[in-house]
Design a protein around this motif. Structure first.
Motif, PDB file in Angstrom:
ATOM      1  N   PHE A   1       0.825  -1.200   0.000  1.00  0.00           N
ATOM      2  CA  PHE A   1       0.000   0.000   0.000  1.00  0.00           C
ATOM      3  C   PHE A   1       0.864   1.257   0.000  1.00  0.00           C
ATOM      4  O   PHE A   1       1.701   1.452   0.890  1.00  0.00           O
ATOM      5  N   ASP A   2       0.675   2.097  -1.008  1.00  0.00           N
ATOM      6  CA  ASP A   2       1.371   3.386  -1.089  1.00  0.00           C
ATOM      7  C   ASP A   2       0.449   4.485  -0.567  1.00  0.00           C
ATOM      8  O   ASP A   2      -0.699   4.589  -1.007  1.00  0.00           O
ATOM      9  N   PRO A   3       0.936   5.318   0.357  1.00  0.00           N
ATOM     10  CA  PRO A   3       0.081   6.357   0.921  1.00  0.00           C
ATOM     11  C   PRO A   3       0.114   7.663   0.132  1.00  0.00           C
ATOM     12  O   PRO A   3       1.115   8.002  -0.499  1.00  0.00           O
ATOM     13  N   VAL A   4      -0.988   8.367   0.160  1.00  0.00           N
ATOM     14  CA  VAL A   4      -1.063   9.742  -0.323  1.00  0.00           C
ATOM     15  C   VAL A   4      -1.592  10.568   0.850  1.00  0.00           C
ATOM     16  O   VAL A   4      -2.625  10.232   1.431  1.00  0.00           O
ATOM     17  N   SER A   5      -0.870  11.602   1.233  1.00  0.00           N
ATOM     18  CA  SER A   5      -1.223  12.365   2.427  1.00  0.00           C
ATOM     19  C   SER A   5      -2.402  13.300   2.174  1.00  0.00           C
ATOM     20  O   SER A   5      -2.808  13.530   1.030  1.00  0.00           O
ATOM     21  N   TYR A   6      -2.911  13.860   3.261  1.00  0.00           N
ATOM     22  CA  TYR A   6      -4.012  14.818   3.146  1.00  0.00           C
ATOM     23  C   TYR A   6      -3.590  16.065   2.370  1.00  0.00           C
ATOM     24  O   TYR A   6      -4.369  16.615   1.588  1.00  0.00           O
ATOM     25  N   SER A   7      -2.353  16.489   2.541  1.00  0.00           N
ATOM     26  CA  SER A   7      -1.857  17.648   1.779  1.00  0.00           C
ATOM     27  C   SER A   7      -1.760  17.305   0.301  1.00  0.00           C
ATOM     28  O   SER A   7      -2.149  18.103  -0.563  1.00  0.00           O
ATOM     29  N   GLU A   8      -1.264  16.096  -0.003  1.00  0.00           N
ATOM     30  CA  GLU A   8      -1.079  15.693  -1.399  1.00  0.00           C
ATOM     31  C   GLU A   8      -2.414  15.520  -2.107  1.00  0.00           C
ATOM     32  O   GLU A   8      -2.575  15.962  -3.258  1.00  0.00           O
ATOM     33  N   ILE A   9      -3.383  14.865  -1.447  1.00  0.00           N
ATOM     34  CA  ILE A   9      -4.673  14.635  -2.106  1.00  0.00           C
ATOM     35  C   ILE A   9      -5.368  15.959  -2.381  1.00  0.00           C
ATOM     36  O   ILE A   9      -6.024  16.142  -3.417  1.00  0.00           O
ATOM     37  N   TYR A  10      -5.206  16.916  -1.471  1.00  0.00           N
ATOM     38  CA  TYR A  10      -5.809  18.230  -1.658  1.00  0.00           C
ATOM     39  C   TYR A  10      -5.182  18.942  -2.853  1.00  0.00           C
ATOM     40  O   TYR A  10      -5.886  19.520  -3.690  1.00  0.00           O
ATOM     41  N   GLU A  11      -3.852  18.882  -2.954  1.00  0.00           N
ATOM     42  CA  GLU A  11      -3.160  19.532  -4.071  1.00  0.00           C
ATOM     43  C   GLU A  11      -3.516  18.874  -5.398  1.00  0.00           C
ATOM     44  O   GLU A  11      -3.738  19.556  -6.399  1.00  0.00           O
ATOM     45  N   PHE A  12      -3.574  17.537  -5.415  1.00  0.00           N
ATOM     46  CA  PHE A  12      -3.993  16.838  -6.637  1.00  0.00           C
ATOM     47  C   PHE A  12      -5.385  17.300  -7.058  1.00  0.00           C
ATOM     48  O   PHE A  12      -5.659  17.503  -8.243  1.00  0.00           O
ATOM     49  N   GLY A  13      -6.292  17.441  -6.070  1.00  0.00           N
ATOM     50  CA  GLY A  13      -7.642  17.897  -6.378  1.00  0.00           C
ATOM     51  C   GLY A  13      -7.667  19.290  -6.971  1.00  0.00           C
ATOM     52  O   GLY A  13      -8.380  19.550  -7.947  1.00  0.00           O
ATOM     53  N   LEU A  14      -6.863  20.192  -6.391  1.00  0.00           N
ATOM     54  CA  LEU A  14      -6.778  21.554  -6.929  1.00  0.00           C
ATOM     55  C   LEU A  14      -6.229  21.550  -8.353  1.00  0.00           C
ATOM     56  O   LEU A  14      -6.711  22.282  -9.225  1.00  0.00           O
ATOM     57  N   GLN A  15      -5.210  20.731  -8.583  1.00  0.00           N
ATOM     58  CA  GLN A  15      -4.570  20.690  -9.898  1.00  0.00           C
ATOM     59  C   GLN A  15      -5.515  20.135 -10.961  1.00  0.00           C
ATOM     60  O   GLN A  15      -5.688  20.745 -12.036  1.00  0.00           O
TER      61      GLN A  15
END
Length: 637
Positions: free
Chosen positions: A30-44
């Motif tokens: 399992f590879d994690p994606v952090s709360y900061s990363e998921i938010y940035e991906f969503g914005l992008q």
């Protein structure tokens, strides 16, 4: 918080580097994606969608199963001011041809080449679609589609160059705006669109009675586009828990690997685990079998005593003080006598069983159908708390749910905070029980469940006719039968509406199946059953014109004639309800019983000749129990 955009931003600020979503890589880790990363991906991704002229309040269809790209898409579409129209990769041709045009979607996210092929095989479904986006990195496509991660990169470049269009969109989101448009599952070709607003979902999140801790490990196995799993994932975001995307196929291994602390589930999962445990025990030595049953016996006694002494035992009669006091004395003695052997056997036997779930599972919320009582009591006895809930897509979805200090087995718990409810006589429309001040309080009396609250939809999307059937002002008629127990918990006892929910959580519309069967000259009338069971069955009235030996009110005079009729009808079922006719595997009719007399107006039929399903179910409850008593597993071939 008033909108999901508020929730996403708040969770990013609170939980930044904690893992938000975890998906498997090619090695199975399992590879994690952090709360900061998921938010940035969503914005992008959202910024890229805006460049593609995705409008504020626009609709984007998402045809995919649980995966990282799904939740990023959800973030992006919502923060861009739109609503997604989700469906799984098993979407049918008829669903595509209705849902995509009806929803007004202009963009489609397709998980892979298989889904893409379905889209192109149904050109009418995509006539209003201007962009198709492929999620899977390994998808080949045709060259006309856009690639998901290319768009994420494009959005990153735009934001690096100062583009802040998505922040402008976020600032304009209102709590009355839609965040999703979910189409109810069915086989009619005309599933109903359920429009849910930010206010609907945030009422569920802000009032959640179950508490999680930041960093908890949550295993996700239910389809993410279903309202129950969708809401639960939003709750996980709210608390800062980490959601691990798994599947039923790899559940056994993932339970041991992830060691989840909590999860959402369907009743079929726990029945499967239950059966697996008993199958393993049956293959063990006599000594191990006796130890297992002894451990279960003592632990069950302890749990029964605890439920009674903490006022969590199901009360359908309004027990008086003297009776409760005397039983309380007995339960206290029972607890004292069983506590030591229960503790020892828990250490030796039950603890090892709990290790099969990873050993850290504190509890699970079960929804999407009724949890069988024996399964419910079993997991409670071995130390895994199953909190059964009740709701519908139209109610975002939760109406009631058990909580740890009010977990009454046999019920779906107390009502959700700030939820109004009525129990209504389905024949006279008389209110039997209500939360309304000064209203009647007839406990343990069965009636139709009507609900009102911030979680209730305003009406079906562009469908006034079906809306009128279920909405009476702000009150939503669930079509389910229930009662309030003296514990102030809701108990579900049946259904008045047509949709059948199988044990695995699959929703089946029985009318199309019944219509197909009724086309046979051998069948006069029929009704499909299977609520909270593993598979569908049917109650069938043979046509006397083709079976002259069949006498209404009596049935067949000989077993041989009945067997001949049954063989012909079995052939009709096998040939009619099949994959070649567009039916899914869970929609197939596995068993049936012949009824002794036709349905009659004023009894089983309404004046409009519609079947009163709850009446038929009550009248032939013995036959229905007989169908499922043998735990039959195979389907008709």
């Amino acid at each position: 918080m008033k909108t999901l955009a508020d929730l996403f931003q708040s969770s990013k600020n609170k939980y930044g580097n904690l893992p938000a979503f975890l998906t498997k890589n090619q090695s199975g880790e399992f590879d994690p994606v952090s709360y900061s990363e998921i938010y940035e991906f969503g914005l992008q991704l959202g910024t890229a969608l805006i460049e593609l002229e995705f409008p504020q309040k626009g609709h984007a269809a998402v045809l995919a199963d649980n995966r990282l790209e799904w939740i990023i898409t959800d973030y992006a579409v919502i923060m861009a001011g739109g609503a997604d129209v989700p469906r799984g990769t098993d979407v049918t041709d008829s669903d595509l041809n209705h849902i995509l045009p009806h929803s007004g979607a202009t963009i489609v996210f397709a998980e892979n080449d298989t889904v893409l092929k379905k889209l192109y095989q149904n050109p009418n479904s995509i006539q209003n679609i201007h962009t198709i986006i492929l999620m899977d990195k390994n998808a080949k496509g045709t060259g006309k589609e856009l690639k998901f991660w290319d768009l994420v990169q494009r959005g990153k470049e735009l934001r690096d160059n100062g583009n802040r269009s998505i922040e402008d969109r976020i600032s304009k989101i209102k709590e009355e705006d839609l965040f999703t448009l979910i189409y109810t599952a069915g086989t009619t070709g005309r599933p109903k669109g359920v429009p849910l607003t930010h206010k609907n979902i945030m009422s569920q999140i802000n009032r959640i009675p179950i508490r999680l801790q930041a960093g908890e490990r949550i295993l996700s196995i239910l389809p993410v586009w279903h309202s129950f799993e969708r809401m639960f994932e939003m709750v996980c975001i709210y608390f800062g828990a980490g959601t691990y995307y798994s599947s039923v196929r790899t559940l056994k291994e993932d339970l041991k690997r992830v060691k989840p602390t909590f999860m959402a589930s369907a009743p079929r999962l726990w029945e499967s685990v239950y059966q697996g445990i008993y199958a393993t025990v049956s293959k063990s030595s006599i000594v191990k079998q006796k130890l297992f049953h002894a451990a279960l016996f003592f632990s069950s006694n302890i749990q029964s005593a605890k439920r009674w002494l903490s006022f969590r035992e199901l009360d359908m009669t309004g027990r008086n003080f003297i009776y409760s006091f005397l039983v309380g004395i007995f339960k206290s003695i029972q607890y004292i006598l069983n506590i030591i052997p229960a503790a020892l056997l828990d250490l030796i036997v039950l603890n090892k069983i709990r290790q099969a779930t990873g050993g850290k599972l504190k509890g699970t919320v079960s929804g999407g159908g009724a949890l069988p009582s024996h399964v419910d009591k079993f997991f409670n006895a071995i130390g895994i708390q199953v909190l059964e809930g009740y709701g519908l897509t139209e109610t975002s979805p939760v109406i009631s749910v058990r909580i740890l200090d009010q977990a009454v087995i046999g019920t779906v718990g107390p009502l959700y905070k700030e939820t109004s409810l009525r129990i209504v006589d389905p024949n006279t429309s008389k209110i039997l029980w209500t939360t309304e001040e000064g209203g009647p309080k007839a406990y343990s009396v069965k009636g139709e469940i009507h609900v009102k609250g911030d979680q209730v939809m305003s009406g079906y999307y562009h469908d006034d006719e079906n809306t009128r059937k279920v909405m009476q002002g702000d009150w939503f008629n669930t079509g389910d039968l229930g009662m309030m127990t003296f514990n102030n918990c809701l108990k579900i006892v049946g259904r008045t509406k047509e949709t059948i929910v199988l044990l695995g959580g699959e929703n089946v519309e029985p009318v199309p199946i019944e219509n197909i069967l009724s086309q046979s000259e051998f069948i006069l009338q029929c009704m499909v059953v299977g609520q909270d069971q593993k598979y569908l069955s049917a109650l069938i009235v043979p046509n006397p014109e083709f079976f002259p030996e069949y006498k209404p009110g009596i049935g067949f005079s000989s077993a041989e004639e009945e067997a001949r009729c049954a063989a012909k009808i079995q052939g009709v079922i096998r040939n009619s309800i099949s994959a070649t006719n567009g039916f899914k595997s869970f929609e197939r009719v596995v068993d049936f019983r012949l009824l002794p007399k036709p349905f009659e107006t004023g009894d089983e039929l309404t004046a409009k000749l519609s079947v009163k399903r709850h009446v038929v179910t009550d009248k032939y409850s013995g036959l229905i129990s007989d169908i499922y008593s043998d735990k039959k597993e195979e389907v008709l071939r």
